[in-house]
Design a protein around this motif. Structure first.
Motif, PDB file in Angstrom:
ATOM      1  N   LEU A   1       0.957   5.753 -10.413  1.00 59.14           N
ATOM      2  CA  LEU A   1       1.918   7.007 -10.343  1.00 59.14           C
ATOM      3  C   LEU A   1       3.529   6.641 -10.375  1.00 59.14           C
ATOM      4  CD1 LEU A   1       0.214   9.446  -7.751  1.00 59.14           C
ATOM      5  CD2 LEU A   1       0.652  10.106 -10.463  1.00 59.14           C
ATOM      6  N   GLY A   2       3.640   5.783 -10.546  1.00 62.40           N
ATOM      7  CA  GLY A   2       4.767   5.469 -10.501  1.00 62.40           C
ATOM      8  C   GLY A   2       5.308   5.279  -8.786  1.00 62.40           C
ATOM      9  N   LYS A   3       5.007   4.920  -7.758  1.00 60.78           N
ATOM     10  CA  LYS A   3       5.853   4.712  -6.890  1.00 60.78           C
ATOM     11  C   LYS A   3       5.160   3.763  -6.382  1.00 60.78           C
ATOM     12  CE  LYS A   3       5.815   9.473  -5.663  1.00 60.78           C
ATOM     13  NZ  LYS A   3       5.576  10.840  -4.308  1.00 60.78           N
ATOM     14  N   PRO A   4       5.341   2.520  -6.442  1.00 60.87           N
ATOM     15  CA  PRO A   4       4.550   1.078  -7.181  1.00 60.87           C
ATOM     16  C   PRO A   4       5.002   0.252  -4.728  1.00 60.87           C
ATOM     17  CG  PRO A   4       6.738   0.962  -7.113  1.00 60.87           C
ATOM     18  CD  PRO A   4       6.514   2.349  -7.972  1.00 60.87           C
ATOM     19  N   SER A   5       6.281   1.202  -4.294  1.00 61.03           N
ATOM     20  CA  SER A   5       6.610   0.548  -3.173  1.00 61.03           C
ATOM     21  C   SER A   5       5.734   1.218  -2.331  1.00 61.03           C
ATOM     22  CB  SER A   5       7.719   1.845  -2.701  1.00 61.03           C
ATOM     23  OG  SER A   5       7.344   2.473  -2.326  1.00 61.03           O
ATOM     24  N   LYS A   6       4.655   1.841  -2.288  1.00 64.59           N
ATOM     25  CA  LYS A   6       3.414   2.241  -1.589  1.00 64.59           C
ATOM     26  C   LYS A   6       2.232   1.379  -1.565  1.00 64.59           C
ATOM     27  CE  LYS A   6       2.733   7.153  -0.988  1.00 64.59           C
ATOM     28  NZ  LYS A   6       3.214   7.701   0.376  1.00 64.59           N
ATOM     29  N   GLN A   7       2.921   0.758   0.083  1.00 61.75           N
ATOM     30  CA  GLN A   7       1.382  -0.572  -0.491  1.00 61.75           C
ATOM     31  C   GLN A   7       0.844  -0.638   0.649  1.00 61.75           C
ATOM     32  OE1 GLN A   7       0.891  -2.978  -3.680  1.00 61.75           O
ATOM     33  NE2 GLN A   7       0.950  -0.963  -3.840  1.00 61.75           N
ATOM     34  N   ILE A   8       1.770  -0.106   1.976  1.00 62.20           N
ATOM     35  CA  ILE A   8       1.005  -0.005   3.525  1.00 62.20           C
ATOM     36  C   ILE A   8      -0.510   0.483   3.479  1.00 62.20           C
ATOM     37  CG2 ILE A   8       2.007  -0.054   5.628  1.00 62.20           C
ATOM     38  CD1 ILE A   8       4.267  -1.271   5.064  1.00 62.20           C
TER      39      ILE A   8
ATOM     40  N   GLY B   1       8.377   4.014   7.147  1.00 59.85           N
ATOM     41  CA  GLY B   1       8.998   4.753   5.683  1.00 59.85           C
ATOM     42  C   GLY B   1       7.358   5.262   5.277  1.00 59.85           C
ATOM     43  N   ALA B   2       7.436   6.721   5.039  1.00 59.25           N
ATOM     44  CA  ALA B   2       5.910   6.666   4.265  1.00 59.25           C
ATOM     45  C   ALA B   2       6.439   6.435   2.972  1.00 59.25           C
ATOM     46  CB  ALA B   2       6.093   8.634   4.127  1.00 59.25           C
ATOM     47  N   GLU B   3       7.519   6.958   1.919  1.00 55.10           N
ATOM     48  CA  GLU B   3       7.811   5.499   0.607  1.00 55.10           C
ATOM     49  C   GLU B   3       7.043   4.236   0.537  1.00 55.10           C
ATOM     50  OE1 GLU B   3      10.101   6.005   2.995  1.00 55.10           O
ATOM     51  OE2 GLU B   3      11.320   4.993   2.956  1.00 55.10           O
ATOM     52  N   ASN B   4       6.437   4.081   2.036  1.00 56.16           N
ATOM     53  CA  ASN B   4       6.138   2.249   2.070  1.00 56.16           C
ATOM     54  C   ASN B   4       4.543   2.303   1.982  1.00 56.16           C
ATOM     55  OD1 ASN B   4       8.088   0.916   1.579  1.00 56.16           O
ATOM     56  ND2 ASN B   4       8.884   1.787   3.633  1.00 56.16           N
ATOM     57  N   VAL B   5       3.861   4.188   2.161  1.00 51.39           N
ATOM     58  CA  VAL B   5       2.614   3.592   2.758  1.00 51.39           C
ATOM     59  C   VAL B   5       2.282   4.965   1.664  1.00 51.39           C
ATOM     60  CG1 VAL B   5       0.954   4.660   4.794  1.00 51.39           C
ATOM     61  CG2 VAL B   5       3.141   4.084   5.607  1.00 51.39           C
ATOM     62  N   ALA B   6       0.931   3.468   1.240  1.00 53.39           N
ATOM     63  CA  ALA B   6      -0.482   3.839   0.575  1.00 53.39           C
ATOM     64  C   ALA B   6      -1.634   4.991   1.276  1.00 53.39           C
ATOM     65  CB  ALA B   6      -0.693   2.489   0.102  1.00 53.39           C
ATOM     66  N   ALA B   7      -2.064   4.348   2.406  1.00 53.32           N
ATOM     67  CA  ALA B   7      -3.182   4.623   2.850  1.00 53.32           C
ATOM     68  C   ALA B   7      -3.658   4.862   4.281  1.00 53.32           C
ATOM     69  CB  ALA B   7      -4.251   4.020   1.884  1.00 53.32           C
ATOM     70  N   PHE B   8      -4.511   6.160   4.828  1.00 50.97           N
ATOM     71  CA  PHE B   8      -4.240   5.224   6.754  1.00 50.97           C
ATOM     72  C   PHE B   8      -6.437   5.415   5.994  1.00 50.97           C
ATOM     73  CE2 PHE B   8      -6.522   7.569   9.974  1.00 50.97           C
ATOM     74  CZ  PHE B   8      -6.268   6.256  11.132  1.00 50.97           C
ATOM     75  N   ILE B   9      -6.828   4.195   6.972  1.00 46.11           N
ATOM     76  CA  ILE B   9      -8.211   3.878   6.661  1.00 46.11           C
ATOM     77  C   ILE B   9      -8.695   4.257   8.284  1.00 46.11           C
ATOM     78  CG2 ILE B   9      -7.585   1.470   6.961  1.00 46.11           C
ATOM     79  CD1 ILE B   9     -10.941   1.229   5.159  1.00 46.11           C
ATOM     80  N   ALA B  10     -10.174   4.624   7.887  1.00 41.59           N
ATOM     81  CA  ALA B  10     -10.615   4.413   9.445  1.00 41.59           C
ATOM     82  C   ALA B  10     -12.518   5.209   9.249  1.00 41.59           C
ATOM     83  CB  ALA B  10     -10.290   6.007  10.696  1.00 41.59           C
ATOM     84  N   GLU B  11     -13.396   4.770  10.375  1.00 44.37           N
ATOM     85  CA  GLU B  11     -14.319   5.035  10.428  1.00 44.37           C
ATOM     86  C   GLU B  11     -14.253   6.163  11.403  1.00 44.37           C
ATOM     87  OE1 GLU B  11     -14.148   1.364  12.310  1.00 44.37           O
ATOM     88  OE2 GLU B  11     -16.325   1.370  12.398  1.00 44.37           O
TER      89      GLU B  11
END
Ligand SMILES: *Cc1c(COP(=O)(O)O)cnc(C)c1O
Length: 465
Positions: free
Chosen positions: A141-148, A219-229
């Motif tokens: 999507l062109g936002k490669p910094s979103k990795q965490i 930084g939201a620009e570095n966060v990809a996702a939140f995972i949880a059960e």
């Protein structure tokens, strides 16, 4: 019934097991001293061991045998598929009918626009896929910094290196789990153990808002996702306060991060609906499924993703895949399992019969002198053992000492109930009948009485300082 079991004496089987077989999540030298229980066959909700004892399996194996043991339809489908097409992959412009059928059925059953399936051989593998998939999504999507990827302490997401790093089990992180760059943990919504003086509702909000704080810090620009059960399983069947999930959903929506619901336990009826996502009204972008997908009859897992995620990930080659992903035999068995779930309305049985009866009987355990919190969602339940319920006290003894004692008493009374620290947990087959639930409760009460008596005798009913 004829049996494949080699009926040599139990002691001999145990000695051979101890000599050559390393058990997962086990202190193997200690087990070798006392010998593993040898399970030879199973039917419905009962296991049979090599001494002919019938054990009520209140864990459905490892949270997976949702339709119960001994369903011949699944064995027949597996045999037919083995003869027709025992293996083929779907890597290089090919596909096969079991994968087509199963992906289509999952898209129909999964909520919202979760319509696309990438297969794996279990939950750990599917979560490894998810880690790479959400990062690759943002890259495409062109936002490669979103990795965490943000996860939670005391979460369980599997045992591969990436999945155990993603999980938050202290005991696992202490053993060869590298602190993988790009994984960040926040607190769990475990009010009983960590809620202090707060109300459960306030505590739930507080723990949800740790996600917001973490996103701000990282930084939201570095966060990809939140995972949880939806409900933490292996962490001790930790049922979140009612305020928790709505707040998490709001935070995910406002911060442009993907929500991964790990439905490996909660999926396929466990929480009283098809998915935990339905029970908590969550709108995930990615769902992890395994376990109940095949009722454990074959090893299979999957990532189910939204239309948007699938479109983006399809823009280029996603360099990822397992040799056995969507294995035809596993996929055919999973598809047959889900056909049975639908045709026999197993989720309806949970809603109308099993869960209401279990809720009534499980709540009775709260009267026991060493039982504090009693929790149940659908067909997954927990009780917290405590030396003093009024103060929600922990035991002075090492965490898990009393829980392990209780599990041993359950085992001795032909009941499989697991302990996580000093919590006892159940997750019986969804097809369990009321009389079997009564037997489960009777055996659990006996085990609790015996544990209480032994703990009192040994001077262990003492609150931690
Ligand atoms: C069991 C489990 C996994 C791992 O699945 P495996 O099939 O053992 O790899 C992942 N997530 C959750 C929530 C689980 O309970």
């Amino acid at each position: 019934m004829s049996t494949l079991a080699n009926l040599m004496p139990t002691a001999e089987l145990q000695a051979r097991d101890a000599a050559h077989h390393i058990h997962p999540f086990t202190a193997n030298n200690a087990l070798a001293q006392k010998g593993a229980r040898v399970i030879t066959n199973a039917e419905g909700v009962f296991l049979t061991d090599s001494d002919g004892e019938r054990i009520l399996d209140a864990m459905a194996g490892l949270w997976c045998v949702n339709i119960g043991y001994g369903r011949k339809e699944l064995a027949d489908v597996a045999a037919r598929q083995m003869n027709e097409l025992p293996y083929y992959n779907t890597f290089f412009q090919t596909t096969h009918i079991p994968a087509i059928d199963l992906a289509e059925r999952l898209a129909r059953l999964a909520p919202g626009n979760l319509n696309h399936v990438m297969f794996a051989s279990g939950g750990s593998e599917a979560n490894d896929t998810n880690m790479r998939l959400v990062r690759t999504y943002w890259k495409f999507l062109g936002k490669p910094s979103k990795q965490i990827v943000i996860s939670r302490w005391n979460a369980y997401h599997g045992s591969t290196v990436a999945a155990s790093a993603l999980g938050g089990m202290a005991g696992m992180h202490a053993q060869g789990v590298p602190s993988l760059a790009g994984i960040h943990h926040i607190g769990q919504p475990n009010w009983w153990a960590e809620g202090g003086d707060m109300s459960p509702e306030d505590f739930g909000l507080m723990r949800a808002r740790e996600l917001e704080t973490a996103i701000k810090e990282l930084g939201a620009e570095n966060v990809a996702a939140f995972i949880a059960e939806p409900v933490q399983g292996a962490g001790g069947v930790i049922v979140p306060p009612s305020t928790y999930w709505p707040e998490i959903q709001r935070i995910c929506d406002e911060n442009e991060i993907l929500l991964i619901a790990d439905e490996v336990i909660c999926g396929f009826g466990r929480t009283g609906n098809w998915f935990g996502t339905n029970t908590y009204d969550i709108r995930p972008d990615v769902m992890t499924v395994a376990k109940g997908l095949s009722s454990g009859y074959q090893p299979i897992g999957a990532s189910i993703v939204s239309d948007e995620v699938a479109e983006v990930i399809g823009r280029d080659e996603f360099n990822h895949g397992y040799t056995y992903a969507g294995h035809p035999v596993a996929a055919a068995v999973a598809n047959e399992n889900l056909r049975i779930m639908e045709d026999e309305d197993v989720v309806g049985h949970v809603q109308r019969v099993a869960a209401p009866h279990l809720a009534k009987r499980w709540a009775e355990l709260g009267d026991h002198p060493m039982v504090g919190e009693v929790k149940l969602v659908g067909m997954m339940g927990s009780i917290a053992l405590t030396p003093q319920k009024e103060t929600r006290a922990k035991f002075a003894s090492d965490v898990g000492t009393i829980g392990f004692m209780c599990r041993e008493r359950c085992f001795a009374n032909n009941l499989i109930m697991r302990h996580v620290g000093d919590r006892m947990i159940i997750s019986p087959p969804l097809v369990i009948q009321p009389l079997e639930i009564d037997l489960l409760i009777a055996r659990a009460k006996t085990a609790l009485d015996e544990t209480y008596e032994a703990a009192t005798k040994q001077g262990l009913m003492v609150p931690a300082a």
